[in-house]
Design an enzyme around this catalytic site. Structure first.
Site, PDB file in Angstrom:
ATOM      1  N   HIS A  41      -1.802   7.626  12.626  1.00 33.09           N
ATOM      2  CA  HIS A  41      -2.045   8.662  13.639  1.00 33.09           C
ATOM      3  C   HIS A  41      -1.831   8.118  15.048  1.00 33.09           C
ATOM      4  CE1 HIS A  41      -3.292  11.919  10.948  1.00 33.09           C
ATOM      5  NE2 HIS A  41      -3.757  10.952  10.193  1.00 33.09           N
ATOM      6  N   ASP A  43       1.629   7.553  15.965  1.00 34.58           N
ATOM      7  CA  ASP A  43       3.026   7.859  16.344  1.00 34.58           C
ATOM      8  C   ASP A  43       3.116   9.020  17.331  1.00 34.58           C
ATOM      9  OD1 ASP A  43       2.551   9.833  14.354  1.00 34.58           O
ATOM     10  OD2 ASP A  43       4.502   9.543  13.369  1.00 34.58           O
ATOM     11  N   GLY A 128       4.200  15.170  -2.374  1.00 35.87           N
ATOM     12  CA  GLY A 128       2.800  15.442  -2.012  1.00 35.87           C
ATOM     13  C   GLY A 128       1.883  14.245  -2.131  1.00 35.87           C
ATOM     14  N   GLY A 130       2.059  11.593  -0.026  1.00 34.56           N
ATOM     15  CA  GLY A 130       1.950  10.895   1.256  1.00 34.56           C
ATOM     16  C   GLY A 130       2.935   9.752   1.408  1.00 34.56           C
ATOM     17  N   LEU A 131       4.001   9.745   0.618  1.00 31.06           N
ATOM     18  CA  LEU A 131       5.022   8.693   0.759  1.00 31.06           C
ATOM     19  C   LEU A 131       6.301   9.246   1.388  1.00 31.06           C
ATOM     20  CD1 LEU A 131       4.442   6.787  -2.620  1.00 31.06           C
ATOM     21  CD2 LEU A 131       3.555   6.226  -0.354  1.00 31.06           C
ATOM     22  N   SER A 132       6.172  10.401   2.031  1.00 30.56           N
ATOM     23  CA  SER A 132       7.261  10.979   2.832  1.00 30.56           C
ATOM     24  C   SER A 132       8.485  11.392   2.037  1.00 30.56           C
ATOM     25  CB  SER A 132       7.685  10.010   3.939  1.00 30.56           C
ATOM     26  OG  SER A 132       6.697   9.946   4.889  1.00 30.56           O
ATOM     27  N   ASP A 178       8.053   8.700  10.044  1.00 30.60           N
ATOM     28  CA  ASP A 178       8.617   8.776   8.689  1.00 30.60           C
ATOM     29  C   ASP A 178      10.145   8.817   8.730  1.00 30.60           C
ATOM     30  OD1 ASP A 178       5.919   9.102   8.306  1.00 30.60           O
ATOM     31  OD2 ASP A 178       6.034  11.221   7.768  1.00 30.60           O
TER      32      ASP A 178
HETATM   33  C1  GLA Z   1       2.153  11.920   8.615  1.00 24.59           C
HETATM   34  C2  GLA Z   1       3.194  12.237   9.688  1.00 24.59           C
HETATM   35  C3  GLA Z   1       3.538  10.992  10.509  1.00 24.59           C
HETATM   36  C4  GLA Z   1       2.271  10.300  11.016  1.00 24.59           C
HETATM   37  C5  GLA Z   1       1.268  10.104   9.870  1.00 24.59           C
HETATM   38  C6  GLA Z   1      -0.045   9.537  10.338  1.00 24.59           C
HETATM   39  O1  GLA Z   1       2.717  11.061   7.660  1.00 24.59           O
HETATM   40  O2  GLA Z   1       4.363  12.746   9.103  1.00 24.59           O
HETATM   41  O3  GLA Z   1       4.391  11.342  11.570  1.00 24.59           O
HETATM   42  O4  GLA Z   1       1.699  11.008  12.054  1.00 24.59           O
HETATM   43  O5  GLA Z   1       1.012  11.312   9.192  1.00 24.59           O
HETATM   44  O6  GLA Z   1       0.100   8.229  10.805  1.00 24.59           O
END
Ligand code: GLA
Length: 394
Positions: A41, A43, A128, A130-132, A178
């Site tokens: 949190h 970026d 879903g 959290g690995l983008s 990400d």
């Molecule tokens: C998500 C968002 C990122 C970043 C993170 C927290 O993954 O896509 O841009 O803000 O949360 O670090």
């Protein structure tokens, strides 16, 4: 399960491509998911992050078309869409395709003479968790569009285009981390990213440890509304601090000492939100120094402090993430553990001694399941390269 035979997977994508669109040459492009070692949190506060690209990724087989049509088939969803570069709109019935459409939309704005393409998408980034997976789809789409059009964008411009697609087309207010690491990842290294200048520095991961991601399997339900609320809270804290200290444009501009002198100006919970961000930026710097000095115990301490701050000050953790971090930290050979990504579910990131990996995986799975009743997944990944064209071996 984790993809262990990339060559076979690429050939499967080509086979599917030919089945759908007919024989002939297609090219292959890939973009990785990511895990963030530390700097959570930060970026969207113009701060610092330390993510790495992982070997779970999105592959696209693609071929240019002579017209402005775009056909995209998703192997993960078992369905395809078609649209024209001249009329790109969202598809509420197939939301997975909006990440592709958004990138196509902004790519076409940047290169109005672009040709269409036929494409097959196949991803191994769990959706879903959290690995983008969404950033991987966006970045893979962007490299495929460049490849089939014979164009080459600057990596940072490409990441910004993908972030714009997610912010303005899909409507999710993510930061730049990400997309930037999916575009710029380096084999063997994490990336220290300055989210204001978009500069990156490779920070090698020592050979004797691996990075493991423990998936709580808790869906990230509150994630987007709470994410937007945290962003608004940070903006409000900047506004208040900026009245007292000229030149504060983002929490990045506030050092811990300056924050302590002014924290009384911030009502709760803004003081705790800002405190997290201000100290998290410093933890990133300390972690980079620790990694460079091969001080893994030092890195582990920063990771523990980060998790604690996310839990109590930023309030984006949840019972499952806390349990996973606690369990992992108790296993011999685990040198650091914390939640990773936006929070409210998804994965933790763990630094584990290479020789302790089998015991780590077994112990985490057994204990997490016994405690929560949920069967988790554990992925172990080497730091991988960023997005680009790939070639099937042999
Ligand atoms: C998500 C968002 C990122 C970043 C993170 C927290 O993954 O896509 O841009 O803000 O949360 O670090």
């Amino acid at each position: 399960m984790h993809e262990r035979n990339p060559g076979a997977r690429l050939r499967t994508a080509v086979d599917r491509f030919e089945e759908l669109y007919g024989p002939g040459t297609c090219r292959l492009f890939r973009a990785p998911g990511r895990v963030n070692l530390i700097g959570e949190h930060t970026d969207y506060n113009d701060g610092f992050v330390l993510p790495m690209a992982i070997d779970l990724d999105v592959v696209i087989a693609a071929r240019p078309r002579d017209d402005r049509g775009v056909r995209v088939y998703s192997s993960n969803y078992g369905e395809g869409v078609r649209f024209s570069l001249d009329a790109v709109t969202r598809d509420p019935r197939r939301p997975w395709s909006d990440y592709v459409r958004g990138v196509v939309f902004f790519f076409n704005q940047a290169f109005p003479a672009a040709r269409g393409m036929d494409a097959v998408i196949d991803g191994t980034v769990p959706i879903g968790s959290g690995l983008s997976s969404s950033a991987a789809v966006e970045t893979a789409t962007a490299v495929a569009l460049q490849g089939v059009n014979g164009l080459s964008m600057d990596r940072r411009e490409m990441a910004l285009l993908c972030q714009r697609a997610e912010n303005e087309f899909v409507g999710a207010r993510c930061g730049i981390m990400d997309q930037l690491v999916s575009a710029c990842g380096r084999r063997g290294a994490a990336l220290l990213l300055d989210c204001r200048s978009l500069e990156s520095q490779a920070v090698p991961i020592p050979e004797d440890v691996v990075i493991a991601m423990c998936d709580t399997k808790k869906r990230r339900e509150l994630a987007s509304s709470e994410y937007n609320r945290r962003r608004a809270e940070c903006e409000e804290a900047v506004r208040i601090l900026g009245e007292a200290v000229p030149g504060v444009k983002a929490l990045r501009d506030v050092a811990p000492e300056a924050f302590e002198a002014r924290r009384h100006l911030l009502p709760d919970p803004l003081d705790r939100r800002a405190e997290h961000v201000v100290y998290e930026n410093r933890r990133v710097q300390t972690s980079v120094a620790a990694l460079r000095a091969r001080d893994l115990a030092g890195l582990g301490r920063e990771m523990a402090a980060s998790h604690e701050s996310l839990r109590t000050r930023y309030e984006v953790s949840c019972a499952e993430l806390d349990a996973m971090v606690r369990i992992a930290a108790e296993v011999a050979g685990c040198l650091g553990a914390r939640m990773t990504g936006g929070g409210f579910g998804g994965c933790t990131v763990n630094v584990v001694r290479r020789d302790a990996v089998p015991e780590f995986v077994a112990a985490v799975k057994r204990r997490y399941r016994a405690e929560t009743g949920i069967a988790p997944a554990v992925y172990v990944s080497a730091p991988s390269d960023g997005a680009g064209e790939v070639f099937p071996e042999g």
